[in-house]
Design a protein around this motif. Structure first.
Motif, short mmCIF file in Angstrom:
data_model
loop_
_atom_site.label_atom_id
_atom_site.label_comp_id
_atom_site.label_asym_id
_atom_site.label_seq_id
_atom_site.Cartn_x
_atom_site.Cartn_y
_atom_site.Cartn_z
N LYS B 212 0.80 -1.22 0.00
CA LYS B 212 0.00 0.00 0.00
C LYS B 212 0.84 1.27 0.00
O LYS B 212 0.31 2.36 0.13
N HIS B 213 2.14 1.11 -0.06
CA HIS B 213 2.97 2.30 0.00
C HIS B 213 3.95 2.33 -1.14
O HIS B 213 4.09 1.36 -1.89
N GLN B 214 4.64 3.43 -1.23
CA GLN B 214 5.56 3.65 -2.34
C GLN B 214 6.54 2.49 -2.47
O GLN B 214 7.14 2.05 -1.51
N HIS B 215 6.73 2.07 -3.68
CA HIS B 215 7.66 0.98 -3.95
C HIS B 215 9.08 1.50 -3.87
O HIS B 215 9.38 2.61 -4.33
N ARG B 216 9.94 0.66 -3.35
CA ARG B 216 11.30 1.14 -3.21
C ARG B 216 12.34 0.22 -3.82
O ARG B 216 13.35 0.70 -4.30
N CYS B 217 12.09 -1.08 -3.73
CA CYS B 217 13.11 -1.99 -4.24
C CYS B 217 12.44 -3.29 -4.66
O CYS B 217 11.37 -3.63 -4.15
N VAL B 218 13.06 -3.95 -5.59
CA VAL B 218 12.47 -5.19 -6.07
C VAL B 218 13.59 -6.16 -6.42
O VAL B 218 14.68 -5.75 -6.84
N ALA B 219 13.33 -7.43 -6.20
CA ALA B 219 14.33 -8.44 -6.55
C ALA B 219 13.60 -9.70 -6.97
O ALA B 219 12.67 -10.14 -6.31
N ALA B 232 10.35 -10.23 -4.97
CA ALA B 232 10.11 -9.63 -3.66
C ALA B 232 10.10 -8.12 -3.87
O ALA B 232 10.98 -7.58 -4.54
N LEU B 233 9.12 -7.47 -3.31
CA LEU B 233 8.96 -6.03 -3.52
C LEU B 233 8.97 -5.36 -2.16
O LEU B 233 8.24 -5.77 -1.26
N GLY B 234 9.79 -4.34 -2.01
CA GLY B 234 9.86 -3.65 -0.73
C GLY B 234 9.31 -2.25 -0.85
O GLY B 234 9.44 -1.61 -1.90
N SER B 235 8.72 -1.77 0.22
CA SER B 235 8.15 -0.42 0.16
C SER B 235 8.77 0.45 1.24
O SER B 235 9.61 -0.01 2.02
N ILE B 236 8.31 1.67 1.30
CA ILE B 236 8.84 2.57 2.32
C ILE B 236 8.20 2.32 3.67
O ILE B 236 8.56 2.95 4.66
N GLU B 237 7.26 1.43 3.71
CA GLU B 237 6.53 1.19 4.94
C GLU B 237 6.97 -0.08 5.65
O GLU B 237 6.17 -0.82 6.18
N GLY B 238 8.25 -0.34 5.56
CA GLY B 238 8.76 -1.48 6.31
C GLY B 238 8.06 -2.78 6.01
O GLY B 238 7.74 -3.54 6.93
N ARG B 239 7.84 -3.04 4.75
CA ARG B 239 7.11 -4.25 4.41
C ARG B 239 7.62 -4.77 3.08
O ARG B 239 7.97 -4.01 2.19
N VAL B 240 7.67 -6.08 3.01
CA VAL B 240 8.09 -6.71 1.76
C VAL B 240 6.99 -7.66 1.33
O VAL B 240 6.45 -8.39 2.16
N ALA B 241 6.70 -7.65 0.06
CA ALA B 241 5.71 -8.58 -0.47
C ALA B 241 6.43 -9.62 -1.31
O ALA B 241 7.29 -9.30 -2.11
N GLN B 271 5.27 3.03 16.85
CA GLN B 271 6.30 2.24 16.21
C GLN B 271 6.93 3.04 15.08
O GLN B 271 6.23 3.71 14.32
N ASP B 272 8.22 2.98 14.96
CA ASP B 272 8.88 3.64 13.84
C ASP B 272 8.96 2.66 12.68
O ASP B 272 9.45 1.55 12.84
N ILE B 273 8.52 3.12 11.56
CA ILE B 273 8.50 2.25 10.39
C ILE B 273 9.47 2.79 9.37
O ILE B 273 9.38 3.94 8.96
N TYR B 274 10.39 1.97 8.96
CA TYR B 274 11.44 2.42 8.07
C TYR B 274 11.28 1.83 6.68
O TYR B 274 10.69 0.78 6.50
N ALA B 275 11.88 2.52 5.74
CA ALA B 275 11.81 2.03 4.36
C ALA B 275 12.75 0.85 4.18
O ALA B 275 13.80 0.77 4.80
N VAL B 276 12.35 -0.04 3.28
CA VAL B 276 13.23 -1.13 2.89
C VAL B 276 14.02 -0.62 1.71
O VAL B 276 13.46 -0.32 0.65
N ASN B 277 15.31 -0.49 1.88
CA ASN B 277 16.09 0.14 0.81
C ASN B 277 16.52 -0.80 -0.28
O ASN B 277 16.70 -0.39 -1.42
N ALA B 278 16.75 -2.05 0.05
CA ALA B 278 17.19 -2.98 -0.99
C ALA B 278 16.89 -4.39 -0.54
O ALA B 278 16.80 -4.68 0.66
N ILE B 279 16.71 -5.24 -1.52
CA ILE B 279 16.49 -6.66 -1.27
C ILE B 279 17.44 -7.44 -2.17
O ILE B 279 17.58 -7.11 -3.35
N SER B 280 18.07 -8.45 -1.62
CA SER B 280 18.93 -9.31 -2.46
C SER B 280 18.66 -10.76 -2.11
O SER B 280 18.54 -11.09 -0.93
N PHE B 281 18.65 -11.59 -3.11
CA PHE B 281 18.48 -13.00 -2.87
C PHE B 281 19.83 -13.70 -2.91
O PHE B 281 20.69 -13.39 -3.72
N HIS B 282 19.99 -14.64 -2.03
CA HIS B 282 21.22 -15.42 -2.00
C HIS B 282 21.23 -16.31 -3.23
O HIS B 282 20.25 -16.99 -3.51
#
Lengths: 445, 368
Positions: B212-219, B232-241, B271-282
């Motif tokens: 529901k929030h701005q997209h920030r990173c995808v992997a 995997a999609l990360g947003s600024i709302e501390g959440r990854v889909a 609660q402080d909610i932080y953006a997910v800046n990057a996602i990487s898969f092993h």
């Protein structure tokens, strides 16, 4: 757990037989699951309290406790946390715990909690749950109390479902459903082992559900053979995920580490099935994914809304201003500036970063002397710093990978810190912009 | 006043740490520090592909440079080379043979850096800053894909000044990932588009955002057969889909999880909610790492749906991360990402890149 074991066992919820680490968490759970008004979502303290509230405020009677397992739905019993539990039930519980602990010794020495898992009735119950929640999700309702056999809840579900509640009734006091939230993961673990063999049943029951187009916007199951792997993936996923197709994860009672706040109310169809496994297999119970919610937001609300919250900027109806986010709500705060543009865009608006792109436009055709870049060089190799890189016959120099380094010149390069500060080097602005071979005279790297 | 979202004062957690200048907290995990880190925020990190021996790390930064280090087996890092743009570098990637590095910048150009000759050549031009750059190696073509804030996705044969193809997007591209034959781009306004790259790139599907929030990173992640199957999609709302492209049961298989939030158990303060800046898969285990504005990194197992580890909190946000080709090294960059706005920007603060041994911590949990 401040005191010694409460009544010699961990706190558990009389209504749904779930275990908790702490009585406080148990109470939070009860308030959220059993003593919550389905009309206005107000959380009461006890069953009778809820009944009275519904009568007085909504003029509606309720006759059973929401989300309670059959046999424990008595709305008259005043139970709060562990207080008020009839002695008979306490004893029964103790007995079952003992049985469990013996049985689960081989699997997990520490805890033994819930009753035997599999029965076709249970699985049907789950299927029912999954169905209901997906259905709810499809309709975007908030989660209704899962009262077994309450027809109004059926909301026009297909026939297959009607068969389920009766099935559920049969469970009679047995299975603590995967339901209200995949609770007490570590506790739930032992019985999860058991249902493995039950999985195939589940799949069939799930098949019943499949008849309903549960997922809004369901995409063609087989589209181009482009990502064929996706189809195979299903097999892996479904076994893992299937045992609790729909569990409301918002119960506050689950793992301490993660903020599974009770506010996460919206419809969820999380699949916490594997949580217990994870807890089982590793002793320090690594927190499970805190919220298996489908796109429901528990705290901060959606973006791009002209915010009415703490944001001072006017909503972005004007073309020039970007939309703003709602960054603050009662329980949480988004650590992000208010505009709904990306952090990089915000940073790039700074004059110090703008200057370069402008510079690039004017200066690029000029002759190089990549001053600042050259600047780094002098300390390093005594190469004349002003060399316009590209004219420099670099190739000859670098062509030979001397010590067999994979295409790089051998090291021995002093750290970057040395030369004049390259960085905000926009004054020196190496106008490398357009020119094709941008030669960094740092040739010998 | 609330311009930078700091109205509620400094709650427990990350905000307080920013104020402190404790010498310790820049590397609480005691990981290896890369020598000669860039002088401004690091926007991207990438390791060399397995086709070349050794490990080389490139990092792009807001100091307009992209640097290359050799990472030796004993953990030592040796700075090797660097290239400059005329604007901050936002993304960088390697060619499949490891001989070239492609860099994308706010100066609206992308360059191809030939490491053997240490020459860089412009290969792409956009009307706005280029946010993402990826190398595509298809059986019948190879090209560069650039996503820009000018709302276009362009594909470039590096030899020609004109793009091979230009696709229009609904909004500015915020992040992208490519694993042949699939590409995913997440745009502003929560747009999400999947492209298929066989024969030639084309739009495959537009997806309703699971967040529901701005997209920030995808992997993109792959399945057991090594084919891309979801992202995997990360947003600024501390959440990854976690989203599969063609799952048998989307409701069950797709899910989101919360991460990079403070005050886990304490529910009294907001609660402080932080953006997910990057996602990487092993690359080997298929587990993932997320890094966030809270200055922590976390490892997750998406199949077991559990968290594997969360780090201690660094004193700066972590802005980028990458695994090397065999999955033994996890690199993450500590620098300011603007999440608290202009006020917290301190140009004097050092930026770091850390390397961590990732062989053990990212092993998947045994399911069941």
């Amino acid at each position: 757990m401040g005191r010694k074991k409460k009544k010699q066992m961990k706190p558990w919820c009389w209504y749904c037989n779930r275990d908790f680490d702490d009585e406080k968490i148990l109470i939070q759970h009860q308030k959220a699951k059993h003593f919550k008004c389905h009309i206005c979502h107000k959380k009461l303290y006890t069953g009778p309290g809820l009944a009275i509230h519904c009568m007085q405020v909504h003029k509606e009677t309720i006759d059973s406790v929401p989300n309670a397992i059959p046999g424990r739905v008595d709305i008259e019993l005043e139970i709060y946390g562990m207080e008020g539990i009839p002695e008979k039930d306490m004893q029964e519980r103790r007995r079952t715990l003992e049985q469990k602990s013996q049985e689960s010794q081989k699997k997990n020495p520490s805890k033994a909690t819930l009753l035997q898992w599999p029965s076709s009735g249970c699985l049907l119950w789950l299927a029912y749950l999954g169905c209901t929640l997906e259905h709810i999700k499809a309709r975007n309702l908030s989660m209704p109390p899962m009262m077994p056999g309450v027809p109004p809840m059926m909301h026009g579900m297909p026939h297959a479902m009607h068969g389920m509640p009766p099935g559920m009734m049969q469970m009679g006091g047995m299975m603590p459903p995967m339901m209200p939230g995949m609770p007490g993961m570590p506790h739930g673990m032992p019985h999860h082992m058991a249902p493995r063999p039950g999985m195939p049943h589940m799949a069939q029951a799930a098949g019943v559900m499949a008849s309903r187009p549960a997922v809004p916007g369901v995409q063609p199951a087989v589209s181009k053979p482009l990502f064929p792997s996706a189809a195979q993936m299903g097999a892996v996923c479904s076994t893992a995920a299937v045992s609790s197709p729909a569990a409301d994860l918002q119960s506050a009672s689950s793992q301490p580490p993660f903020p599974n706040t009770p506010q996460a109310q919206q419809s969820t169809s999380g699949v916490p099935a594997s949580n217990p496994h994870s807890a089982a297999s590793s002793d320090p119970p690594k927190a499970t994914f805190p919220a298996y919610t489908q796109p429901s937001v528990s705290s901060s609300t959606s973006s791009s809304n002209p915010s009415s919250g703490a944001v001072a900027k006017p909503p972005a109806t004007v073309a020039t201003k970007p939309a703003t986010l709602t960054t603050t709500s009662a329980t949480s705060k988004l650590i992000h500036p208010d505009e709904d543009i990306s952090l990089e865009e915000m940073k790039a608006q700074l004059p110090r970063y703008q200057r370069l792109t402008a510079r690039q436009g004017q200066a690029h055709v000029a002759a190089p002397p990549v001053v600042s870049v050259g600047g780094i060089m002098p300390p390093q190799q005594g190469m004349p710093p002003q060399q316009p890189g590209m004219r420099h016959p670099m190739h000859g120099q670098y062509g030979a990978p001397p010590q067999g380094m994979p295409s790089y010149m051998p090291g021995g390069m002093p750290p970057y810190g040395q030369g004049p500060p390259m960085v905000p080097s926009y004054q020196g602005g190496p106008p490398m912009g357009m020119r094709p071979p941008v030669m960094s005279p740092a040739g010998r790297y | 006043m609330s311009l930078f979202g700091t109205t509620s004062g400094f709650g427990a957690g990350g905000t307080g740490v920013f104020g402190n200048a404790t010498t310790d907290s820049h590397n609480p995990m005691k990981d290896v520090e890369v020598t000669s880190p860039p002088d401004d925020s690091i926007s991207c990190l990438a390791f060399s592909p397995p086709t070349m021996p050794g490990n080389f790390l490139i990092g792009g930064s807001w100091a307009n440079d992209v640097r290359c280090w050799e990472v030796q087996d004993n953990g030592q890092t040796v700075p090797k080379a660097q290239q400059m743009h005329t604007g901050p570098v936002l993304d960088a990637c390697w060619s499949d043979d490891g001989s070239k590095v492609f860099t994308a910048s706010c100066d609206k150009t992308a360059k191809m850096w030939d490491l053997n000759s240490n020459q860089a050549m412009q290969i792409a031009q956009h009307e706005g800053p280029i946010k993402s750059i990826h190398w595509i190696k298809a059986p019948n073509y190879s090209c560069i894909m650039t996503g820009s804030w000018d709302k276009t996705l362009k594909f470039w044969d590096t030899r020609s000044p004109n793009p091979m193809m230009s696709l229009q997007m609904p909004e500015r591209s915020y992040c992208a990932d490519v694993v042949y034959p699939m590409a995913v781009v997440a745009t502003a306004d929560r747009g999400l588009i999947v492209y298929q790259l066989e024969n030639q790139p084309s739009e495959f599907r537009r997806i309703d955002s699971p967040l529901k929030h701005q997209h920030r990173c995808v992997a993109i992640f792959k399945d057991k057969q090594n084919k891309p199957t979801g992202f995997a999609l990360g947003s600024i709302e501390g959440r990854v889909a976690i989203h599969y492209i063609n799952p048998p049961n989307p409701a069950k298989d797709n899910f989101t999880f919360k991460c990079h939030r403070s005050n886990g158990t304490n529910t009294t303060t907001p609660q402080d909610i932080y953006a997910v800046n990057a996602i990487s898969f092993h690359p080997v285990h298929g587990t993932l790492a997320t890094v966030g504005s809270d200055g922590r990194f976390s490892f997750w197992d998406k199949d077991a749906r559990t968290k594997l580890k969360t780090s201690e909190q660094l004193d700066q946000p972590i802005t980028a991360c990458a695994f090397n080709s065999n999955g033994n090294i996890f690199a993450y960059a500590s620098s300011y990402d603007w999440s608290k706005g202009h006020e917290y920007y301190n140009p004097q603060k050092k930026n770091y890149i850390f390397l961590r041994n990732a062989a053990e911590e990212l092993k998947p949990r045994n399911k069941k």
